[in-house]
Scaffold this motif. Structure first.
Motif, PDB file in Angstrom:
ATOM      1  N   GLU A 191       0.785  -1.035   0.067  1.00  0.00           N
ATOM      2  CA  GLU A 191      -0.127   0.056  -0.136  1.00  0.00           C
ATOM      3  C   GLU A 191       0.792   1.392   0.035  1.00  0.00           C
ATOM      4  OE1 GLU A 191      -2.832   0.288   3.330  1.00  0.00           O
ATOM      5  OE2 GLU A 191      -4.203  -0.722   2.215  1.00  0.00           O
ATOM      6  N   PHE A 192       0.511   2.226  -0.707  1.00  0.00           N
ATOM      7  CA  PHE A 192       1.127   3.447  -1.146  1.00  0.00           C
ATOM      8  C   PHE A 192       0.563   4.659  -0.394  1.00  0.00           C
ATOM      9  CE2 PHE A 192       3.792   5.760  -4.651  1.00  0.00           C
ATOM     10  CZ  PHE A 192       4.265   6.626  -3.734  1.00  0.00           C
ATOM     11  N   TYR A 193       0.715   5.122   0.476  1.00  0.00           N
ATOM     12  CA  TYR A 193      -0.089   6.266   1.167  1.00  0.00           C
ATOM     13  C   TYR A 193       0.350   7.656   0.449  1.00  0.00           C
ATOM     14  CZ  TYR A 193      -2.484   4.336   5.229  1.00  0.00           C
ATOM     15  OH  TYR A 193      -3.101   3.774   6.010  1.00  0.00           O
ATOM     16  N   ALA A 194      -0.645   8.517  -0.162  1.00  0.00           N
ATOM     17  CA  ALA A 194      -0.364   9.552  -0.857  1.00  0.00           C
ATOM     18  C   ALA A 194      -1.451  10.674  -0.428  1.00  0.00           C
ATOM     19  CB  ALA A 194      -0.514   9.533  -2.286  1.00  0.00           C
TER      20      ALA A 194
ATOM     21  N   GLY B  41       0.080  15.366  -4.403  1.00  0.00           N
ATOM     22  CA  GLY B  41       0.664  14.222  -3.914  1.00  0.00           C
ATOM     23  C   GLY B  41       0.092  12.840  -4.829  1.00  0.00           C
ATOM     24  N   LYS B  42      -1.158  12.844  -5.088  1.00  0.00           N
ATOM     25  CA  LYS B  42      -1.699  11.638  -5.838  1.00  0.00           C
ATOM     26  C   LYS B  42      -1.027  11.396  -7.334  1.00  0.00           C
ATOM     27  CE  LYS B  42      -5.836  10.159  -5.359  1.00  0.00           C
ATOM     28  NZ  LYS B  42      -7.230  10.009  -5.310  1.00  0.00           N
TER      29      LYS B  42
ATOM     30  N   HIS C  58       0.620   3.241   8.042  1.00  0.00           N
ATOM     31  CA  HIS C  58       1.113   2.892   6.575  1.00  0.00           C
ATOM     32  C   HIS C  58       2.154   2.017   6.648  1.00  0.00           C
ATOM     33  CE1 HIS C  58       3.757   5.631   8.760  1.00  0.00           C
ATOM     34  NE2 HIS C  58       4.644   5.343   7.695  1.00  0.00           N
ATOM     35  N   GLN C  59       2.389   1.226   5.223  1.00  0.00           N
ATOM     36  CA  GLN C  59       3.580   0.643   4.855  1.00  0.00           C
ATOM     37  C   GLN C  59       4.573   1.581   4.338  1.00  0.00           C
ATOM     38  OE1 GLN C  59       1.099  -2.350   2.718  1.00  0.00           O
ATOM     39  NE2 GLN C  59       2.975  -3.570   3.250  1.00  0.00           N
TER      40      GLN C  59
ATOM     41  N   GLY D 232       8.917  -4.727 -10.362  1.00  0.00           N
ATOM     42  CA  GLY D 232       7.924  -5.501  -9.819  1.00  0.00           C
ATOM     43  C   GLY D 232       7.338  -5.081  -8.480  1.00  0.00           C
ATOM     44  N   VAL D 233       7.528  -4.192  -7.977  1.00  0.00           N
ATOM     45  CA  VAL D 233       6.798  -3.488  -6.758  1.00  0.00           C
ATOM     46  C   VAL D 233       5.513  -3.082  -7.355  1.00  0.00           C
ATOM     47  CG1 VAL D 233       6.815  -2.030  -4.960  1.00  0.00           C
ATOM     48  CG2 VAL D 233       8.987  -3.269  -5.682  1.00  0.00           C
ATOM     49  N   LYS D 234       4.485  -3.721  -6.908  1.00  0.00           N
ATOM     50  CA  LYS D 234       3.024  -3.309  -7.386  1.00  0.00           C
ATOM     51  C   LYS D 234       2.382  -2.412  -6.092  1.00  0.00           C
ATOM     52  CE  LYS D 234       2.368  -7.338 -10.218  1.00  0.00           C
ATOM     53  NZ  LYS D 234       1.436  -8.467 -10.512  1.00  0.00           N
ATOM     54  N   THR D 235       2.149  -1.388  -6.456  1.00  0.00           N
ATOM     55  CA  THR D 235       1.392  -0.585  -5.115  1.00  0.00           C
ATOM     56  C   THR D 235       0.137  -0.240  -5.396  1.00  0.00           C
ATOM     57  OG1 THR D 235       2.037   1.482  -6.530  1.00  0.00           O
ATOM     58  CG2 THR D 235       3.843   0.779  -5.091  1.00  0.00           C
ATOM     59  N   LYS D 236      -0.862  -0.070  -4.307  1.00  0.00           N
ATOM     60  CA  LYS D 236      -1.974   0.255  -4.262  1.00  0.00           C
ATOM     61  C   LYS D 236      -2.069   1.684  -3.402  1.00  0.00           C
ATOM     62  CE  LYS D 236      -6.568  -0.678  -2.125  1.00  0.00           C
ATOM     63  NZ  LYS D 236      -7.134  -1.551  -1.189  1.00  0.00           N
ATOM     64  N   ILE D 237      -2.297   2.856  -4.152  1.00  0.00           N
ATOM     65  CA  ILE D 237      -2.262   4.161  -3.846  1.00  0.00           C
ATOM     66  C   ILE D 237      -3.669   4.216  -2.909  1.00  0.00           C
ATOM     67  CG2 ILE D 237      -2.532   6.589  -4.322  1.00  0.00           C
ATOM     68  CD1 ILE D 237      -0.869   5.892  -6.854  1.00  0.00           C
ATOM     69  N   VAL D 238      -3.240   4.766  -1.773  1.00  0.00           N
ATOM     70  CA  VAL D 238      -4.477   4.921  -0.712  1.00  0.00           C
ATOM     71  C   VAL D 238      -4.348   6.344  -0.413  1.00  0.00           C
ATOM     72  CG1 VAL D 238      -5.306   4.534   1.755  1.00  0.00           C
ATOM     73  CG2 VAL D 238      -4.176   2.755   0.327  1.00  0.00           C
ATOM     74  N   SER D 239      -5.457   7.028  -0.062  1.00  0.00           N
ATOM     75  CA  SER D 239      -5.611   8.504   0.309  1.00  0.00           C
ATOM     76  C   SER D 239      -6.638   8.905   1.290  1.00  0.00           C
ATOM     77  CB  SER D 239      -5.682   9.314  -1.027  1.00  0.00           C
ATOM     78  OG  SER D 239      -5.200  10.753  -0.899  1.00  0.00           O
ATOM     79  N   TYR D 240      -6.298   9.792   1.802  1.00  0.00           N
ATOM     80  CA  TYR D 240      -7.607  10.334   3.029  1.00  0.00           C
ATOM     81  C   TYR D 240      -7.231  11.813   3.030  1.00  0.00           C
ATOM     82  CZ  TYR D 240      -6.650   5.600   4.534  1.00  0.00           C
ATOM     83  OH  TYR D 240      -6.830   3.915   4.726  1.00  0.00           O
ATOM     84  N   ASP D 241      -8.315  12.424   3.617  1.00  0.00           N
ATOM     85  CA  ASP D 241      -8.177  13.913   3.948  1.00  0.00           C
ATOM     86  C   ASP D 241      -7.037  14.225   4.850  1.00  0.00           C
ATOM     87  OD1 ASP D 241      -9.314  14.341   7.097  1.00  0.00           O
ATOM     88  OD2 ASP D 241     -10.396  12.813   6.099  1.00  0.00           O
TER      89      ASP D 241
END
Length: 540
Positions: free
Chosen positions: A377-380, A391-392, A428-429, A406-415
Motif C-alpha cells: 500500500e502506498f499512502y499519498a 501528492g496523488k 502505513h507501509q 516488480g513492486v506493485k503499489t495500491k495508492i491509498v489517500s485520505y483527507d
C-alpha cells in the motif's frame, strides 16, 4: 472580447466548484468594510487552534496570528529577535536562560501576560501529571525538548518566575537550538485562565496576545476561520486589517480561479505552472516562499519488507526525481539528496545520491529475497502541500517506476487530518510526506524526523520508525553542543548514516510559488511556512 469571455468562464467555474468544494466568499459580507478584510485561500482546514497540540502548517499559520512567542524570527530569515520577551541572557555554563518580559501586555480575555503565565504554559506542556496536560499529545514539545518531564533526554529542568516580568529557564544540559526552538509557533503563550476553563475545548476557542483574535463562532469546519482585530495588541498601530479570513478551497485550480476573480486576496498551494499566468496579469503578484523544506517517501521500517535496507535502497534507485520535478513542479524544485535542504548550515555536500537505475534496483531486490518484487500500500496525500502540490499525481508517477522492478503499489489517500493521524500512528507501509523547517537549525530536520526519540505514537515525527543507535548518539551530541562548527561536523556524519540506511526516499526541495492580488501590501512569505500578517494591508 477575450478578457470578457474569460471573466464569464471564471465566474461560472467558481459557481460550479463551490457546490463541490467550499464556495466563494462574498467580500461584501466579510466585514463592515471590504477594504479592511483580508481573505487568505488555502488548500486544507486547520486541525486545531491550540498551537501546542499541532504539527501541521495549516493550523500554525492561523495560530501565528492569535498567539505570540517569547522570541520570534526576523521577517526574512530565522535570526531570533525579541517578541513577548524584550531581552534575555544566558549563564556562563549555558544551562540557565533568563528572559525579561514586556510590561502591559494583555491576553484577549483581558487577563495579564506575565511570568506566571509563561511558567504555567511550559509546565502544562512538559508535565504529563499537570491538571491541564489535556487536549492532545503536545507533540512538538517532545520533538524539540527531548520528551517530557521525567524522560532521560528532557532538556528543561525547571521554569520559574523570578518576579512578575522575569522568567528563568534551567536546563538539564546545554542545548544548541534552545533559543531558536522558543521562537517556534507551537511554543506561543496562551491565557492560563482560558486554558483552565476547558483545556480540551481551548483548541476551538484560542486566547492569546496576538494581533488577531478568533471571532464569535469564527470556525466553520472545512470552510473558513474568521479572525478579528485585537484593538489592544501590544504593537501599537497594528494590525492594519479589521478582519482576516482563512478560506479552505482544496482544489488548487479552483483556488487560483477565486484569486483571479477577486474572491480571495492571497493564496498558497498554487500549481507551479500557474506562476506564469500570475506574471502576465497586472492585477496579481507572484510571491516566492524560500524552500526550507523536504518532500519524501517514508518507509515504515517496522513492517516487512521495509525492515531490510536493501529493499529501501532498491526503491531509492527506482525513482526518477528529475522526472517528478519536470512533470509536477514546473522545474521549481531541486532533487533532494539529504533529509535537509542545502540552505541550512551542516548540509553534507559530499553525500552522493542513489542513481536512478532500474536494473541495479532489480538486482538489489533479488539480493533482498524479492526477485519478483512484492505488493504494498502506498499512502499519498490528497490535499496540496507546499512541498508537494499534487501528492496523488506524484504517487501515480512513482507507481509506474516501481512497477518496472516488480513492486506493485495500491495508492491509498485520505483527507489531511486523517492522513496525518494514520501515519503518526504508523498504520502505513510507505507514505508520501514532507516537512517545512521551523527554526533554521539542522536539529529540526534530522532529530525531529529521523531520531528514535521521535517514534512515539500517536504523533510520531519519525514516521519511518527508523531506530539507529549510532545516529542517535551523534544527534544528541550535536543537540547538546553550543559550538556551531562542531555541531555542523556532527550533522554531516549523521547524513552519511542516513543515506546508507535509506529509511526514506528524499524527493525534492521545492521553491514554493504563492500569489496575491497586486493591491495586497506587506506580505513577505517566510521560510518557516508561516508569518504574522499584522503588517499586511490592501491598498484600494
Amino acid at each position: 472580447m477575450f478578457k470578457k469571455s474569460f471573466l464569464i468562464i471564471s465566474i461560472v467555474m467558481i459557481m460550479i466548484l463551490s457546490a463541490f468544494v467550499t464556495g466563494c466568499v462574498d467580500k461584501q459580507n466579510a466585514g463592515d468594510a471590504a477594504a479592511k478584510t483580508l481573505i487568505y485561500g488555502r488548500g486544507a482546514d486547520s486541525i486545531s487552534l491550540d498551537p501546542a497540540q499541532v504539527t501541521d502548517g495549516e493550523s500554525l499559520k492561523v495560530t501565528r496570528q492569535i498567539f505570540d512567542t517569547l522570541v520570534q524570527y526576523k521577517e526574512h530569515n530565522t535570526e531570533v529577535i525579541p517578541a513577548l520577551a524584550e531581552k534575555w541572557e544566558q549563564s556562563e555554563d549555558g544551562k540557565t536562560w533568563t528572559f525579561y518580559l514586556r510590561k502591559g501586555v494583555k491576553f484577549h480575555d483581558g487577563t495579564d501576560f506575565n511570568a506566571d503565565a509563561v511558567v504555567y504554559n511550559f509546565n502544562r506542556w512538559m508535565d504529563p501529571k499537570h491538571p491541564e496536560h489535556k487536549g492532545g499529545e503536545f507533540p512538538y514539545y517532545a520533538y524539540m525538548f527531548g520528551g517530557y518531564l521525567g524522560d532521560d533526554g528532557h532538556v528543561i529542568k525547571a521554569v520559574t518566575a523570578v518576579d512578575a516580568h522575569t522568567v528563568k529557564f534551567e536546563l538539564n544540559f546545554t542545548s544548541g537550538p534552545f533559543l531558536n526552538n522558543l521562537a517556534m509557533p507551537p511554543f506561543a503563550i496562551a491565557s492560563p485562565t482560558a486554558v483552565k476553563a476547558d483545556p480540551v475545548e481551548f483548541n476551538q476557542n484560542p486566547v492569546g496576545t496576538g494581533a488577531f483574535k478568533i471571532a464569535e463562532n469564527g470556525w466553520k469546519k472545512n470552510d473558513a476561520i474568521t479572525l478579528i482585530k485585537n484593538d489592544n495588541f501590544w504593537q501599537k498601530g497594528f494590525p492594519l486589517m479589521d478582519k482576516l479570513i482563512y478560506k479552505s478551497i482544496p482544489d488548487n485550480a479552483a483556488r487560483f480561479t477565486a484569486l483571479q476573480a477577486g474572491d480571495i486576496d492571497m493564496m498558497d498551494g498554487m500549481n507551479p505552472d500557474d506562476s506564469k499566468t500570475v506574471k502576465q496579469n497586472d492585477a496579481l503578484a507572484l510571491h516566492i516562499r524560500p524552500g526550507m523544506n523536504i518532500a519524501y517517501l517514508a518507509f515504515n521500517t517496522e513492517k516487512k519488507p521495509f525492515d531490510n535496507p536493501k529493499v529501501r535502497q532498491a526503491l531509492n534507485m527506482a525513482v526518477n526525481k528529475q522526472g517528478i520535478i519536470n512533470s509536477f513542479y514546473a522545474n521549481m524544485a531541486e532533487p533532494a539528496i539529504n533529509p535537509m535542504p542545502n540552505v541550512l548550515w551542516g548540509y553534507n555536500d559530499s553525500v552522493i545520491d542513489y542513481e536512478y537505475n532500474i536494473e541495479k534496483a532489480k538486482q538489489l531486490l533479488a539480493e533482498a529475497g524479492h526477485p519478483n518484487g512484492f505488493e504494498v500500500e502506498f499512502y499519498a496525500m490528497q490535499d496540496p502541500r507546499p512541498y508537494m502540490p499534487n501528492g496523488k499525481k506524484v504517487a501515480e508517477y512513482m507507481q509506474q517506476d516501481f512497477a518496472k522492478i516488480g513492486v506493485k503499489t495500491k495508492i491509498v489517500s485520505y483527507d489531511w487530518q486523517t492522513y496525518k493521524d494514520r501515519v503518526g500512528k504508523g498504520e502505513h507501509q510507505m507514505a508520501l510526506f514532507g516537512w517545512i523547517g521551523d527554526n533554521g537549525d539542522p536539529d529540526n530536520f534530522l532529530y525531529v524526523l529521523l531520531d528514535k526519540d521521535n517514534t512515539r505514537t500517536p504523533d510520531a515525527g519519525n514516521i519511518s520508525f527508523y531506530r539507529s543507535e549510532p545516529l542517535h548518539s551523534i544527534l544528541i551530541e550535536a543537540q547538546r553542543s553550543t559550538d556551531q562548527s562542531a555541531r555542523s561536523a556532527l550533522y554531516e556524519k549523521a547524513q552519511d548514516i542516513i543515506k546508507k540506511d535509506a529509511p526514506w526516499i528524499p524527493l525534492v526541495h521545492a521553491t514554493v510559488p504563492e500569489a496575491a492580488r497586486s493591491d495586497v501590501k506587506g506580505w513577505r512569505p517566510h521560510p518557516t511556512g508561516s508569518e504574522p500578517l499584522y503588517n499586511v494591508s490592501i491598498s484600494k
